[in-house]
Design an enzyme around this catalytic site. Structure first.
Site, PDB file in Angstrom:
ATOM      1  N   TYR A 112     -25.622  16.539   1.159  1.00 58.09           N
ATOM      2  CA  TYR A 112     -25.716  17.871   2.344  1.00 58.09           C
ATOM      3  C   TYR A 112     -27.028  17.399   3.448  1.00 58.09           C
ATOM      4  CZ  TYR A 112     -26.216  21.290   5.443  1.00 58.09           C
ATOM      5  OH  TYR A 112     -26.461  22.907   6.292  1.00 58.09           O
ATOM      6  N   TRP A 114     -30.209  16.365   6.683  1.00 58.92           N
ATOM      7  CA  TRP A 114     -30.149  15.970   7.759  1.00 58.92           C
ATOM      8  C   TRP A 114     -30.131  14.763   8.356  1.00 58.92           C
ATOM      9  CZ3 TRP A 114     -31.394  19.132  12.831  1.00 58.92           C
ATOM     10  CH2 TRP A 114     -31.157  20.679  13.052  1.00 58.92           C
TER      11      TRP A 114
END
Length: 770
Positions: A112, A114
């Site tokens: 996980y 960005w």
């Protein structure tokens, strides 16, 4: 002196990179951006920071003893630099060993984070695409940003699209709203960032237009700064985690004063009568009126009733920030937002109804045409194994244990290898001391990473990856009107390689190179992804230029939509033709499905459920301050914490903690002090900022300071830098959503009197020769 400009974008905005003699020396904001973010200026020094990983590195204990060797020493042992071929051989051999001996579900590749704005060199996508070709991996579902929202909304609205993908656009609010009631505010700092790279920052300019048009704003938040000063919003400074009580009291007033739209509730909703039984107190003997809610949220009862009447008398949009569902029982305020809007009867009307996330991210409410963006597919995962996104530590500490999630009972997999790429769990996960313990359980941890983050320092094999400025890519998102060329500005720093090239090398060693690359290099992929998006745009009657024209010009601007978008306008007009994907086809105020699960922490209708930690509970006698670990204004999560803008915001090198003047005076704290913030889970140092922007009893310590334990070998070591997740509780929102509850955290704070330990968050770990 050779000078050149390179067009580029990032999650925090589009810019031109200024290069002299092959070195990045400056950035200029995109000329069409009306409100550029200062974060772009951090990229200049961050790309050359001493925290860069310059060569492939192996933790010495792992190199000497093999997988699992001295795993308890992760985060404390030195690293050894090795050649790329040796590093790739070791990684490929280890992946093959684990999948052969334990099965692919033993490989955790959720990864996980960005990553970068680039749609091709998106690190998590590249990792999962590669792992999919070698048999698969255990994945994660939902996001830390909005896990509880994703879980609850499909039962209420038929999908989670309203949580992130769809929202009434700002031009509809400007032209039609009379009042916006914002639970969690509309914080401008969050609107600096948009996943995929914004061409324009529009939230601030639209908010100013709304103010000029006479729209009233109500900021329901313990932090006044959650709404910009220019808005002139009325501030409802409630206790943290008590929004649900306030919402119920507003609903009670609407119902008992006959202000609820019974026609809409009958035609477009189901289950209202069951909810009213709870609201009125028929089920539990406690009416949820303003007199009940007032001591809980500490808002005057008459003020609550007056707000309900004003909302009913005006065209009102209810905005609920994503932050609300990152508290204990976070599903409830999202569900109640829909119920409250349904009672007002304005769902589907221009400027009315509800929305989630205005101010949570920059492109929520951005007017745009529905044009698919260029995007690399992660491919299929042959391994049907996954966990809820925020249950990492539970998984690693309790392999084989059962847990409830979304109406089903599941089992945690036995993870032997973690491969992380494009994210930093030591930023976003809760209770970092517990994560450190869990992180030392797997046999091998591999990361691709440009910088020595805590995740890298606590790993076994660290492969240096390029930053976005060191490669070509395309920036885009379906919620922005721009497709943006990302031109390589500089050569890779040190021995860094693109993630694509790293995984290509691993795929070659494992016999899946053709499946991974599809016989394309970087240039081929960029052209392919753009041309595919161009074809799909044509299907939406939007003509995009050729790839060569796009790359030459640096960007494509998709025309504005003809009309504002109004969420659920079609459904309001004809609820039978545009049935929702709920069991009833209607908005479900009471859910038979959720009721059937038998969860005491998420019943079949919205309800007030006392948080595990809040200022009205018993723990507040020991820890009387509620900590809000919101998003920072000087970086994106932990990205660019090592850059200029974030570093300049520190107080004596520590993350700033905001505290109310009365709370500061009680503790003898003044501006510029360094304070010890602590609870039973951990302790940290932070720099004091005394301000009335937070209500009494609340401290704000933004997330994203790189984790920096004073002694990584000691359990519960003092974090020197100010990472709030040292203090947060690692518990799921409920058995339905299992989302993170970072905003349900109580602490105490005191002045730090000892010699200040130096911050070493941005220093590389010890590196030794073989």
């Amino acid at each position: 002196m050779a000078r050149s400009d390179r067009f580029h974008t990032s999650h925090w905005g589009t810019f031109t990179a200024e290069v002299e003699d092959g070195r990045l020396v400056g950035v200029r904001p995109f000329a069409q951006d009306p409100d550029p973010s200062p974060i772009i200026h951090s990229m200049v020094d961050a790309v050359y920071d001493e925290s860069r990983v310059m060569r492939p590195m192996i933790r010495k204990g792992w190199l000497d003893h093999g997988p699992g060797g001295t795993r308890e020493a992760r985060g404390t042992e030195p690293f050894v630099a090795v050649p790329w071929d040796e590093a790739l051989d070791l990684v490929a051999t280890e992946i093959d060993r684990v999948r052969t001996e334990h099965g692919n579900q033993a490989i955790f590749g959720g990864s996980y984070g960005w990553s970068s704005a680039g749609r091709f060199h998106h690190a998590k996508t590249q990792l999962q695409r590669f792992l999919g070709t070698v048999g698969g991996f255990t994945n994660q579902v939902h996001t830390y940003s909005i896990a509880a929202g994703y879980a609850i909304l499909p039962y209420v609205l038929g999908s989670a699209q309203a949580a992130m993908a769809e929202a009434t656009t700002w031009d509809s609010i400007v032209g039609n709203s009379e009042m916006v009631v914002a639970f969690g505010g509309i914080p401008m700092k969050n609107t600096q960032v948009s996943s995929g790279g914004p061409g324009q920052h529009v939230a601030g300019p639209f908010l100013k237009q709304a103010c000029d048009a006479g729209v009233e704003f109500v900021n329901v938040s313990p932090i006044r700064d959650d709404m910009a000063d220019f808005v002139g919003a009325e501030w409802f400074s409630l206790r943290p985690n008590t929004d649900m009580a306030l919402m119920l009291a507003l609903a009670f007033t609407l119902e008992t004063e006959e202000l609820a739209d019974q026609t809409f509730l009958q035609s477009h909703c189901v289950g209202y009568s069951r909810f009213v039984r709870y609201l009125s107190g028929q089920d539990d003997g406690q009416p949820k009126d303003a007199d009940w809610a007032s001591p809980i949220c500490q808002i005057e009862a008459d003020t609550i009733r007056a707000l309900a009447r004003r909302m009913a008398a005006k065209r009102t949009l209810i905005n609920t920030n994503w932050s609300l569902q990152r508290g204990d029982h976070g599903e409830q305020p999202f569900w109640m937002t829909v119920v409250l809007a349904a009672m007002l009867g304005q769902i589907g009307l221009p400027g009315g109804g509800f929305g989630f996330g205005y101010g949570s991210m920059g492109n929520i409410g951005n007017p745009r045409r529905s044009v698919p963006a260029p995007m690399l597919s992660a491919g299929e995962n042959p391994c049907d194994s996954w966990i809820p996104v925020a249950r990492i530590s539970d998984t690693l500490l309790n392999p084989g244990a059962s847990y409830d999630f979304d109406g089903k009972q599941r089992t945690y997999p036995d993870i032997r290898l973690i491969y992380w790429c494009g994210g930093n769990p030591f930023h976003h996960h809760q209770d970092l001391n517990r994560l450190v313990e869990a992180w030392r359980r797997p046999e091998t941890i591999i990361v691709n990473e440009p910088w020595w983050t805590a995740t890298a320092k606590f790993s076994d094999i660290v492969l240096p990856s390029t930053t976005t400025l060191e490669r070509n890519d395309i920036g885009a998102t379906s919620r922005d009107r721009f497709i943006l060329a990302m031109e390589q500005a500089i050569e890779p720093v040190g021995e860094a390689r693109h993630d694509y090239d790293i995984f290509r090398g691993l795929a070659q060693r494992l016999g899946t190179e053709a499946a991974f690359t599809e016989d394309r290099d970087e240039a081929d992929w960029l052209r392919h992804l753009y041309d595919r998006a161009r074809q799909r745009a044509a299907e939406h009657d939007v003509t995009l230029p050729s790839f060569d024209t796009f790359w030459r010009d640096g960007h494509v601007e998709v025309p504005h939509p003809d009309d504002p978008f109004v969420l659920f306008a079609d459904y309001r007009a004809d609820p039978d033709l545009f049935r929702l994907s709920t069991p009833s086809g209607r908005i479900e105020i009471f859910s038979e499905a959720i009721e059937s699960f038998g969860y005491d922490d998420c019943p079949g209708h919205p309800a007030w459920l006392e948080p595990v930690e809040w200022l009205g509970g018993d723990l507040a006698t020991r820890y009387p301050l509620h900590m809000i670990s919101n998003q920072p204004r000087t970086r994106l999560h932990g990205q660019m914490d090592n850059g200029k803008i974030s570093r300049e915001s520190k107080v004596q090198d520590r993350e700033p903690v905001w505290i109310h003047p009365d709370d500061a005076a009680t503790r003898g704290l003044t501006d510029g002090d360094v304070a010890r913030v602590f609870n039973d889970r951990g302790k940290l140092l932070a720099g004091v900022v005394v301000t009335p922007e937070v209500r009494e009893g609340v401290v704000q310590l933004s997330t994203g300071a790189w984790y920096d334990p004073a002694d990584a070998s000691a359990t519960g070591s003092l974090d020197k830098h100010g990472n709030p997740n040292v203090l947060t509780l690692d518990k799921g929102t409920s058995r339905l959503g299992q989302g993170p509850i970072a905003h349900s955290t109580l602490v105490e704070i005191e002045k730090y009197e000892g010699a200040l330990p130096p911050v070493t968050a941005f220093k590389p770990p010890p590196i030794v020769e073989r």
